[in-house]
Design a protein around this motif. Sequence first.
Motif, PDB file in Angstrom:
ATOM      1  N   GLY A 103       0.809  -1.212   0.000  1.00  0.00           N
ATOM      2  CA  GLY A 103       0.000   0.000   0.000  1.00  0.00           C
ATOM      3  C   GLY A 103       0.840   1.260   0.000  1.00  0.00           C
ATOM      4  O   GLY A 103       2.049   1.224   0.264  1.00  0.00           O
ATOM      5  N   ARG A 104       0.175   2.383  -0.279  1.00  0.00           N
ATOM      6  CA  ARG A 104       0.888   3.663  -0.369  1.00  0.00           C
ATOM      7  C   ARG A 104       1.120   4.302   1.003  1.00  0.00           C
ATOM      8  O   ARG A 104       2.139   4.956   1.230  1.00  0.00           O
ATOM      9  CB  ARG A 104       0.098   4.654  -1.231  1.00  0.00           C
ATOM     10  CG  ARG A 104      -0.446   4.086  -2.527  1.00  0.00           C
ATOM     11  CD  ARG A 104       0.626   3.761  -3.538  1.00  0.00           C
ATOM     12  NE  ARG A 104       0.031   3.426  -4.821  1.00  0.00           N
ATOM     13  CZ  ARG A 104       0.343   2.367  -5.553  1.00  0.00           C
ATOM     14  NH1 ARG A 104       1.266   1.526  -5.124  1.00  0.00           N
ATOM     15  NH2 ARG A 104      -0.246   2.157  -6.717  1.00  0.00           N
ATOM     16  N   LYS A 105       0.188   4.134   1.915  1.00  0.00           N
ATOM     17  CA  LYS A 105       0.227   4.889   3.166  1.00  0.00           C
ATOM     18  C   LYS A 105       1.382   4.507   4.104  1.00  0.00           C
ATOM     19  O   LYS A 105       2.034   5.408   4.661  1.00  0.00           O
ATOM     20  CB  LYS A 105      -1.118   4.777   3.886  1.00  0.00           C
ATOM     21  CG  LYS A 105      -2.250   5.469   3.146  1.00  0.00           C
ATOM     22  CD  LYS A 105      -3.622   5.131   3.725  1.00  0.00           C
ATOM     23  CE  LYS A 105      -3.749   5.532   5.167  1.00  0.00           C
ATOM     24  NZ  LYS A 105      -5.129   5.361   5.675  1.00  0.00           N
ATOM     25  N   PRO A 106       1.657   3.222   4.344  1.00  0.00           N
ATOM     26  CA  PRO A 106       2.711   2.890   5.313  1.00  0.00           C
ATOM     27  C   PRO A 106       4.074   3.510   5.003  1.00  0.00           C
ATOM     28  O   PRO A 106       4.699   4.099   5.911  1.00  0.00           O
ATOM     29  CB  PRO A 106       2.750   1.350   5.276  1.00  0.00           C
ATOM     30  CG  PRO A 106       1.364   0.965   4.859  1.00  0.00           C
ATOM     31  CD  PRO A 106       0.941   2.009   3.874  1.00  0.00           C
ATOM     32  N   PRO A 107       4.569   3.439   3.752  1.00  0.00           N
ATOM     33  CA  PRO A 107       5.883   4.059   3.504  1.00  0.00           C
ATOM     34  C   PRO A 107       5.880   5.572   3.714  1.00  0.00           C
ATOM     35  O   PRO A 107       6.870   6.134   4.194  1.00  0.00           O
ATOM     36  CB  PRO A 107       6.168   3.712   2.037  1.00  0.00           C
ATOM     37  CG  PRO A 107       5.303   2.538   1.731  1.00  0.00           C
ATOM     38  CD  PRO A 107       4.072   2.730   2.556  1.00  0.00           C
ATOM     39  N   ALA A 151       7.914  10.020   6.632  1.00  0.00           N
ATOM     40  CA  ALA A 151       7.721  11.384   7.134  1.00  0.00           C
ATOM     41  C   ALA A 151       8.283  11.534   8.547  1.00  0.00           C
ATOM     42  O   ALA A 151       9.070  12.451   8.834  1.00  0.00           O
ATOM     43  CB  ALA A 151       6.238  11.748   7.101  1.00  0.00           C
ATOM     44  N   LEU A 152       7.890  10.646   9.427  1.00  0.00           N
ATOM     45  CA  LEU A 152       8.273  10.792  10.834  1.00  0.00           C
ATOM     46  C   LEU A 152       9.771  10.584  11.059  1.00  0.00           C
ATOM     47  O   LEU A 152      10.416  11.359  11.782  1.00  0.00           O
ATOM     48  CB  LEU A 152       7.463   9.827  11.697  1.00  0.00           C
ATOM     49  CG  LEU A 152       5.945  10.068  11.708  1.00  0.00           C
ATOM     50  CD1 LEU A 152       5.245   8.999  12.528  1.00  0.00           C
ATOM     51  CD2 LEU A 152       5.615  11.454  12.253  1.00  0.00           C
ATOM     52  N   LEU A 153      10.336   9.566  10.444  1.00  0.00           N
ATOM     53  CA  LEU A 153      11.755   9.280  10.681  1.00  0.00           C
ATOM     54  C   LEU A 153      12.666  10.324  10.048  1.00  0.00           C
ATOM     55  O   LEU A 153      13.693  10.704  10.628  1.00  0.00           O
ATOM     56  CB  LEU A 153      12.106   7.881  10.163  1.00  0.00           C
ATOM     57  CG  LEU A 153      11.532   6.709  10.953  1.00  0.00           C
ATOM     58  CD1 LEU A 153      12.071   5.386  10.416  1.00  0.00           C
ATOM     59  CD2 LEU A 153      11.861   6.834  12.446  1.00  0.00           C
ATOM     60  N   SER A 154      12.328  10.813   8.853  1.00  0.00           N
ATOM     61  CA  SER A 154      13.182  11.828   8.231  1.00  0.00           C
ATOM     62  C   SER A 154      13.118  13.132   9.015  1.00  0.00           C
ATOM     63  O   SER A 154      14.119  13.858   9.112  1.00  0.00           O
ATOM     64  CB  SER A 154      12.778  12.059   6.774  1.00  0.00           C
ATOM     65  OG  SER A 154      11.430  12.497   6.673  1.00  0.00           O
ATOM     66  N   TYR A 164      13.565   9.446   3.695  1.00  0.00           N
ATOM     67  CA  TYR A 164      12.675  10.393   3.015  1.00  0.00           C
ATOM     68  C   TYR A 164      12.055   9.789   1.760  1.00  0.00           C
ATOM     69  O   TYR A 164      10.955  10.180   1.351  1.00  0.00           O
ATOM     70  CB  TYR A 164      13.464  11.656   2.664  1.00  0.00           C
ATOM     71  CG  TYR A 164      12.704  12.660   1.831  1.00  0.00           C
ATOM     72  CD1 TYR A 164      11.626  13.372   2.358  1.00  0.00           C
ATOM     73  CD2 TYR A 164      13.077  12.921   0.510  1.00  0.00           C
ATOM     74  CE1 TYR A 164      10.937  14.294   1.592  1.00  0.00           C
ATOM     75  CE2 TYR A 164      12.399  13.849  -0.253  1.00  0.00           C
ATOM     76  CZ  TYR A 164      11.330  14.541   0.290  1.00  0.00           C
ATOM     77  OH  TYR A 164      10.655  15.454  -0.471  1.00  0.00           O
ATOM     78  N   GLN A 165      12.715   8.815   1.168  1.00  0.00           N
ATOM     79  CA  GLN A 165      12.188   8.202  -0.051  1.00  0.00           C
ATOM     80  C   GLN A 165      10.932   7.379   0.208  1.00  0.00           C
ATOM     81  O   GLN A 165      10.206   7.038  -0.728  1.00  0.00           O
ATOM     82  CB  GLN A 165      13.263   7.342  -0.720  1.00  0.00           C
ATOM     83  CG  GLN A 165      14.541   8.091  -1.067  1.00  0.00           C
ATOM     84  CD  GLN A 165      14.285   9.410  -1.762  1.00  0.00           C
ATOM     85  OE1 GLN A 165      13.445   9.515  -2.655  1.00  0.00           O
ATOM     86  NE2 GLN A 165      15.015  10.452  -1.348  1.00  0.00           N
ATOM     87  N   GLY A 166      10.664   7.063   1.477  1.00  0.00           N
ATOM     88  CA  GLY A 166       9.385   6.437   1.804  1.00  0.00           C
ATOM     89  C   GLY A 166       8.222   7.315   1.389  1.00  0.00           C
ATOM     90  O   GLY A 166       7.155   6.823   1.003  1.00  0.00           O
ATOM     91  N   TYR A 167       8.407   8.622   1.494  1.00  0.00           N
ATOM     92  CA  TYR A 167       7.417   9.569   0.972  1.00  0.00           C
ATOM     93  C   TYR A 167       7.671   9.890  -0.500  1.00  0.00           C
ATOM     94  O   TYR A 167       6.769   9.829  -1.337  1.00  0.00           O
ATOM     95  CB  TYR A 167       7.465  10.867   1.785  1.00  0.00           C
ATOM     96  CG  TYR A 167       6.847  12.034   1.060  1.00  0.00           C
ATOM     97  CD1 TYR A 167       5.466  12.208   1.042  1.00  0.00           C
ATOM     98  CD2 TYR A 167       7.641  12.947   0.366  1.00  0.00           C
ATOM     99  CE1 TYR A 167       4.891  13.271   0.357  1.00  0.00           C
ATOM    100  CE2 TYR A 167       7.074  14.015  -0.310  1.00  0.00           C
ATOM    101  CZ  TYR A 167       5.702  14.173  -0.321  1.00  0.00           C
ATOM    102  OH  TYR A 167       5.142  15.206  -1.010  1.00  0.00           O
TER     103      TYR A 167
END
Length: 465
Positions: free
Chosen positions: A307-311, A316-319, A350-353
Motif C-alpha cells: 500500500g501507499r500509506k505505510p511508507p 515522514a516521521l523518521l526523516s 525520506y524516499q518512503g514519501y
Amino acid sequence: MVTTRAIHGMSQSRKAAASGWIGSALEYYDFFIYATAASLIFPQIFFPSDNPTVAIVASLATYGVGYVARPIGAFVLGHWGDTHGRKTVLIVCMFLMGISTMAVGFLPTYHQVGILAPILLVILRLVQGFAVAGEISGASSMILEHAPFGRRGFYASFALQGVQAGQILAAAVFLPLAAYMPTEAFNSWGWRIPFLLSFFVIVAGYIIRREVDETPAFAREGERGETPRSPIVQAIKLSWRDMLRVICMALMNVIPVVATIFGAAYAVQPAYGIGFAKDVYLWIPVLGNMLAIFVIPFVGNLSDKVGRKPPIIVGALLSGLLAFGYLYAISIKNVPLAILLSLLMWGVVYQGYNAIFPSFYPELFPTRTRVSAMAISQNIGTTITALLPALFATVAPPGSANIPLTVGAIAFGITVIAALAAVTARETYRISIDDLGNPEAVPMVRADYERKRAQAVSGASAIPT
C-alpha cells in the motif's frame, strides 16, 4: 501467452516511464541549479550588503519566489493538462523552464546594473516556478495512466527518480567549477555555465517527449465527451478534502529544503562560521541523491505490495527526526557524520514519501481533474515550505544559539502534519484506474489483485485496468 496488445501496452508503459524520468531529470536540473547558486554565490553577486544576514535572507527569498509562482502555474498548466492532454502540457513546461533558466546565465550582476539585476532574477525565477508547477503532476499522471494495474507505484516512482537525477546533475555541474576554478573567475563568469547549458535541456526534452502517446485514460474521457471545461472548479467541488490532504503531505518538501538549501547556506556561508568548503558540501546532496536513485524504485515496488500509506507515514516521521542530527553534524563541523546522516535522512528514509507520492497523489483524483487537482494542491504545499529557508535564516541567523534545535524542531513539526494527513487518506493501490478518485470505490479482492499483478510483472498483461 503474450498478446500483441500486451506487447504494445508494455512498450507504452516503458516509454511513458522513460519520458517521465528523463523529462523530470532535465527540468529539475534547471530548477536546482538555481537553488544551488542561491546558496553558494547569489548573496555576493546579486544581493551585496554590509549585513551578511540580509544578503543571505534576500538570496534564499528569491529561491522561495519561484515557489510562489507555482500555484499560479498549477492553475494554468493543470487546466491545460486536463483539457488538452498530458503530453502537450509537459512539452510546454519544458520550453518555459529551459528558456527562463538559460536567461539567468546572461543576467548582469548588481555591481553592473544595480537594483535591476535582482529584479530580473526574480522575474526569471517566477517563470521557472510557473513552469515546474505542471511537471510532476503531468508526468505522474501520464506514467500512472499508462502503467499496468498492480505496477502503478513502481512505474510512477521513475518520475521522482528523474528528479533526484536532475539534482545530482545540478550539483555535479557545480562541483568541478567550485573545486577547480579560481574564486574570482567562478564569481565572475563560472557560475553562468550551468545555466547556459539549459539550451541542451530544451533540445533533448522536446525530442524525448514528442515520442510519447497520449494516455488511454485521457483518450477515453475525450471519446465519452467527459473532458471538463473547468477541471479546476470540478476538482475543488468534488475533491477538496483530498486536495487538502495533498497540501499537508506536500509539506514534506521541508526535508530537501533543510538538506540542500538552508543546510548549504549554514555550512558554507562565512557569516555562519562553519566553514565547509563549497566543493566538499556539494558532495553531501550528491551522495544522498545517488543512494535515492536506487531506493526509489524499490520503495515504489514495495507500495504495490503493502500500500501507499505505510511508507509515507514512516518516511515522514523518521526523516523529520533525522533532521536534528543532520544539522547538528554540520554545527560541529563533522563532514563524515553530516554525509552519513544525509544518506539516512534524505537518501533512504525520506524516499518512503518521495517515491510514493507520484502514484498516491494522482490516484486520489479522477481522470478528468487529475492533473489540476494534484498540481494545485501539491504546489500550494511546496510553496509553503519554500518560504522556510528565509524563515530559518531569520529565526536562526548567524551568531544565534541552538540553530540545529530551532530549525530541526520546525522541520519535525511539519513532517508530523504530513504523516497525519496520510493517516486520514484512503488506500488506493488496489483500486481500478477508472474508479480512482471515487471515495466509495471498492478495492479489488487481494487474491485477484495479486494474480493480475503477477501477470503484469511477467509481461503477460500490460493493459491499465
